[in-house]
Design a protein around this motif. Structure first.
Motif, PDB file in Angstrom:
ATOM      1  N   ASP A   1      97.939  -9.851   2.340  1.00 37.85           N
ATOM      2  CA  ASP A   1      97.013  -9.475   1.261  1.00 37.85           C
ATOM      3  C   ASP A   1      96.871 -10.607   0.237  1.00 37.85           C
ATOM      4  O   ASP A   1      95.760 -10.959  -0.155  1.00 37.85           O
ATOM      5  CB  ASP A   1      97.494  -8.214   0.535  1.00 37.85           C
ATOM      6  N   ARG A   2      98.002 -11.140  -0.201  1.00 39.83           N
ATOM      7  CA  ARG A   2      97.954 -12.207  -1.216  1.00 39.83           C
ATOM      8  C   ARG A   2      97.297 -13.463  -0.671  1.00 39.83           C
ATOM      9  O   ARG A   2      96.539 -14.132  -1.371  1.00 39.83           O
ATOM     10  CB  ARG A   2      99.362 -12.506  -1.738  1.00 39.83           C
ATOM     11  N   LEU A   3      97.575 -13.782   0.583  1.00 39.37           N
ATOM     12  CA  LEU A   3      96.974 -14.969   1.189  1.00 39.37           C
ATOM     13  C   LEU A   3      95.456 -14.805   1.281  1.00 39.37           C
ATOM     14  O   LEU A   3      94.697 -15.705   0.902  1.00 39.37           O
ATOM     15  CB  LEU A   3      97.568 -15.200   2.582  1.00 39.37           C
ATOM     16  N   ILE A   4      95.016 -13.672   1.729  1.00 43.22           N
ATOM     17  CA  ILE A   4      93.580 -13.437   1.882  1.00 43.22           C
ATOM     18  C   ILE A   4      92.894 -13.323   0.526  1.00 43.22           C
ATOM     19  O   ILE A   4      91.751 -13.746   0.362  1.00 43.22           O
ATOM     20  CB  ILE A   4      93.339 -12.210   2.769  1.00 43.22           C
ATOM     21  N   ALA A   5      93.594 -12.784  -0.458  1.00 45.69           N
ATOM     22  CA  ALA A   5      93.020 -12.669  -1.803  1.00 45.69           C
ATOM     23  C   ALA A   5      92.658 -14.043  -2.377  1.00 45.69           C
ATOM     24  O   ALA A   5      91.752 -14.146  -3.210  1.00 45.69           O
ATOM     25  CB  ALA A   5      93.987 -11.945  -2.731  1.00 45.69           C
ATOM     26  N   LEU A   6      93.317 -15.089  -1.910  1.00 39.59           N
ATOM     27  CA  LEU A   6      93.004 -16.445  -2.370  1.00 39.59           C
ATOM     28  C   LEU A   6      91.556 -16.826  -2.051  1.00 39.59           C
ATOM     29  O   LEU A   6      90.959 -17.645  -2.755  1.00 39.59           O
ATOM     30  CB  LEU A   6      93.954 -17.474  -1.742  1.00 39.59           C
ATOM     31  N   ALA A   7      91.005 -16.236  -1.012  1.00 37.56           N
ATOM     32  CA  ALA A   7      89.621 -16.528  -0.624  1.00 37.56           C
ATOM     33  C   ALA A   7      88.612 -15.864  -1.557  1.00 37.56           C
ATOM     34  O   ALA A   7      87.433 -16.210  -1.532  1.00 37.56           O
ATOM     35  CB  ALA A   7      89.361 -16.078   0.810  1.00 37.56           C
ATOM     36  N   LYS A   8      89.086 -14.916  -2.357  1.00 39.64           N
ATOM     37  CA  LYS A   8      88.217 -14.186  -3.289  1.00 39.64           C
ATOM     38  C   LYS A   8      87.022 -13.534  -2.576  1.00 39.64           C
ATOM     39  O   LYS A   8      85.901 -13.582  -3.052  1.00 39.64           O
ATOM     40  CB  LYS A   8      87.759 -15.090  -4.423  1.00 39.64           C
ATOM     41  N   ASN A   9      87.315 -12.972  -1.410  1.00 44.60           N
ATOM     42  CA  ASN A   9      86.283 -12.315  -0.615  1.00 44.60           C
ATOM     43  C   ASN A   9      86.752 -10.883  -0.343  1.00 44.60           C
ATOM     44  O   ASN A   9      87.585 -10.643   0.532  1.00 44.60           O
ATOM     45  CB  ASN A   9      86.062 -13.082   0.690  1.00 44.60           C
ATOM     46  N   GLU A  10      86.216  -9.942  -1.097  1.00 47.09           N
ATOM     47  CA  GLU A  10      86.642  -8.544  -0.999  1.00 47.09           C
ATOM     48  C   GLU A  10      86.387  -7.947   0.387  1.00 47.09           C
ATOM     49  O   GLU A  10      87.156  -7.119   0.867  1.00 47.09           O
ATOM     50  CB  GLU A  10      85.952  -7.697  -2.066  1.00 47.09           C
ATOM     51  N   GLN A  11      85.308  -8.349   1.041  1.00 51.74           N
ATOM     52  CA  GLN A  11      84.994  -7.814   2.370  1.00 51.74           C
ATOM     53  C   GLN A  11      86.069  -8.205   3.380  1.00 51.74           C
ATOM     54  O   GLN A  11      86.518  -7.364   4.169  1.00 51.74           O
ATOM     55  CB  GLN A  11      83.621  -8.306   2.846  1.00 51.74           C
ATOM     56  N   ILE A  12      86.486  -9.446   3.355  1.00 51.56           N
ATOM     57  CA  ILE A  12      87.541  -9.889   4.280  1.00 51.56           C
ATOM     58  C   ILE A  12      88.838  -9.151   3.968  1.00 51.56           C
ATOM     59  O   ILE A  12      89.530  -8.689   4.877  1.00 51.56           O
ATOM     60  CB  ILE A  12      87.737 -11.414   4.216  1.00 51.56           C
ATOM     61  N   LEU A  13      89.160  -9.021   2.686  1.00 49.54           N
ATOM     62  CA  LEU A  13      90.380  -8.331   2.294  1.00 49.54           C
ATOM     63  C   LEU A  13      90.346  -6.869   2.765  1.00 49.54           C
ATOM     64  O   LEU A  13      91.323  -6.370   3.331  1.00 49.54           O
ATOM     65  CB  LEU A  13      90.576  -8.398   0.779  1.00 49.54           C
ATOM     66  N   ARG A  14      89.234  -6.181   2.587  1.00 52.20           N
ATOM     67  CA  ARG A  14      89.101  -4.799   3.071  1.00 52.20           C
ATOM     68  C   ARG A  14      89.274  -4.723   4.587  1.00 52.20           C
ATOM     69  O   ARG A  14      89.943  -3.835   5.105  1.00 52.20           O
ATOM     70  CB  ARG A  14      87.734  -4.212   2.685  1.00 52.20           C
ATOM     71  N   THR A  15      88.661  -5.654   5.284  1.00 53.94           N
ATOM     72  CA  THR A  15      88.742  -5.666   6.751  1.00 53.94           C
ATOM     73  C   THR A  15      90.180  -5.862   7.215  1.00 53.94           C
ATOM     74  O   THR A  15      90.661  -5.147   8.106  1.00 53.94           O
ATOM     75  CB  THR A  15      87.828  -6.761   7.333  1.00 53.94           C
ATOM     76  N   VAL A  16      90.865  -6.805   6.611  1.00 54.81           N
ATOM     77  CA  VAL A  16      92.261  -7.064   6.995  1.00 54.81           C
ATOM     78  C   VAL A  16      93.133  -5.848   6.688  1.00 54.81           C
ATOM     79  O   VAL A  16      94.006  -5.484   7.484  1.00 54.81           O
ATOM     80  CB  VAL A  16      92.794  -8.337   6.310  1.00 54.81           C
ATOM     81  N   ARG A  17      92.885  -5.202   5.572  1.00 52.12           N
ATOM     82  CA  ARG A  17      93.656  -3.993   5.238  1.00 52.12           C
ATOM     83  C   ARG A  17      93.381  -2.874   6.242  1.00 52.12           C
ATOM     84  O   ARG A  17      94.294  -2.131   6.610  1.00 52.12           O
ATOM     85  CB  ARG A  17      93.332  -3.548   3.819  1.00 52.12           C
ATOM     86  N   GLN A  18      92.137  -2.748   6.697  1.00 54.44           N
ATOM     87  CA  GLN A  18      91.813  -1.734   7.706  1.00 54.44           C
ATOM     88  C   GLN A  18      92.546  -2.024   9.010  1.00 54.44           C
ATOM     89  O   GLN A  18      93.083  -1.111   9.652  1.00 54.44           O
ATOM     90  CB  GLN A  18      90.311  -1.675   7.938  1.00 54.44           C
ATOM     91  N   VAL A  19      92.566  -3.284   9.406  1.00 55.01           N
ATOM     92  CA  VAL A  19      93.284  -3.664  10.625  1.00 55.01           C
ATOM     93  C   VAL A  19      94.773  -3.373  10.451  1.00 55.01           C
ATOM     94  O   VAL A  19      95.418  -2.810  11.349  1.00 55.01           O
ATOM     95  CB  VAL A  19      93.035  -5.147  10.982  1.00 55.01           C
ATOM     96  N   ALA A  20      95.327  -3.740   9.308  1.00 61.45           N
ATOM     97  CA  ALA A  20      96.753  -3.496   9.044  1.00 61.45           C
ATOM     98  C   ALA A  20      97.079  -2.009   9.142  1.00 61.45           C
ATOM     99  O   ALA A  20      98.113  -1.633   9.704  1.00 61.45           O
ATOM    100  CB  ALA A  20      97.149  -4.055   7.677  1.00 61.45           C
ATOM    101  N   ASP A  21      96.206  -1.173   8.612  1.00 57.21           N
ATOM    102  CA  ASP A  21      96.415   0.274   8.700  1.00 57.21           C
ATOM    103  C   ASP A  21      96.460   0.735  10.154  1.00 57.21           C
ATOM    104  O   ASP A  21      97.263   1.598  10.515  1.00 57.21           O
ATOM    105  CB  ASP A  21      95.301   1.037   7.972  1.00 57.21           C
ATOM    106  N   ARG A  22      95.617   0.154  10.977  1.00 56.80           N
ATOM    107  CA  ARG A  22      95.528   0.572  12.385  1.00 56.80           C
ATOM    108  C   ARG A  22      96.686   0.079  13.241  1.00 56.80           C
ATOM    109  O   ARG A  22      97.043   0.711  14.233  1.00 56.80           O
ATOM    110  CB  ARG A  22      94.211   0.092  12.984  1.00 56.80           C
ATOM    111  N   ILE A  23      97.245  -1.056  12.882  1.00 49.78           N
ATOM    112  CA  ILE A  23      98.306  -1.625  13.724  1.00 49.78           C
ATOM    113  C   ILE A  23      99.702  -1.449  13.141  1.00 49.78           C
ATOM    114  O   ILE A  23     100.672  -1.918  13.721  1.00 49.78           O
ATOM    115  CB  ILE A  23      98.058  -3.127  14.017  1.00 49.78           C
ATOM    116  N   ARG A  24      99.825  -0.756  12.028  1.00 46.72           N
ATOM    117  CA  ARG A  24     101.125  -0.625  11.341  1.00 46.72           C
ATOM    118  C   ARG A  24     102.213  -0.094  12.272  1.00 46.72           C
ATOM    119  O   ARG A  24     103.330  -0.613  12.283  1.00 46.72           O
ATOM    120  CB  ARG A  24     100.977   0.273  10.116  1.00 46.72           C
ATOM    121  N   PHE A  25     101.908   0.921  13.065  1.00 51.54           N
ATOM    122  CA  PHE A  25     102.898   1.497  13.975  1.00 51.54           C
ATOM    123  C   PHE A  25     103.422   0.436  14.951  1.00 51.54           C
ATOM    124  O   PHE A  25     104.630   0.286  15.139  1.00 51.54           O
ATOM    125  CB  PHE A  25     102.270   2.679  14.721  1.00 51.54           C
ATOM    126  N   CYS A  26     102.504  -0.327  15.542  1.00 46.23           N
ATOM    127  CA  CYS A  26     102.924  -1.377  16.481  1.00 46.23           C
ATOM    128  C   CYS A  26     103.646  -2.515  15.753  1.00 46.23           C
ATOM    129  O   CYS A  26     104.593  -3.091  16.282  1.00 46.23           O
ATOM    130  CB  CYS A  26     101.718  -1.913  17.250  1.00 46.23           C
TER     131      CYS A  26
END
Length: 117
Positions: A20-45
């Motif tokens: 999250d912090r690394l991606i936040a450096l890009a200051k792109n909310e869409q990318i940050l949201r996308t990465v968080r969605q992926v993280a939510d989906r793969i958390r179990f694995c």
């Protein structure tokens, strides 16, 4: 930090926080949201993967390599560090998924029920 002394959920939270912090450096909310969605989906694995103690050390060494490349503004080394970090061997990915499916299937069942006997 001493990741060997941390629990798997603590490591997972720290790992997601790093991303999250690394991606936040890009200051792109869409990318940050996308990465968080992926993280939510793969958390179990991710949790299953992190239970494998041999993966913990290299995982955080890779984080350090990424940060070092950012500090020195070395795009080539940074790109290679990112490739190393996000790559998972096909066999490793299959094993993590198999373990996840086995855990889902076995949840709430006795070994005898799971075998179909």
């Amino acid at each position: 930090r001493n990741y060997e002394a941390m629990t798997v959920p603590e490591i997972a939270r720290n790992d997601e926080g790093f991303h999250d912090r690394l991606i936040a450096l890009a200051k792109n909310e869409q990318i940050l949201r996308t990465v968080r969605q992926v993280a939510d989906r793969i958390r179990f694995c991710r949790m299953i993967d992190l239970e494998n103690r041999t993966r913990r050390g290299p995982l955080y060494d890779e984080h350090i390599d990424i940060l070092d490349a950012l500090r020195t503004r070395d795009a080539e080394i940074g790109a290679e560090a990112l490739r190393e970090h996000i790559s998972m061997s096909r066999d490793q990915a299959i094993e993590v998924i198999k373990e996840g499916l086995a855990r889902i299937y076995m949840r709430g069942k006795t070994p005898l029920q799971a075998s179909g006997d």
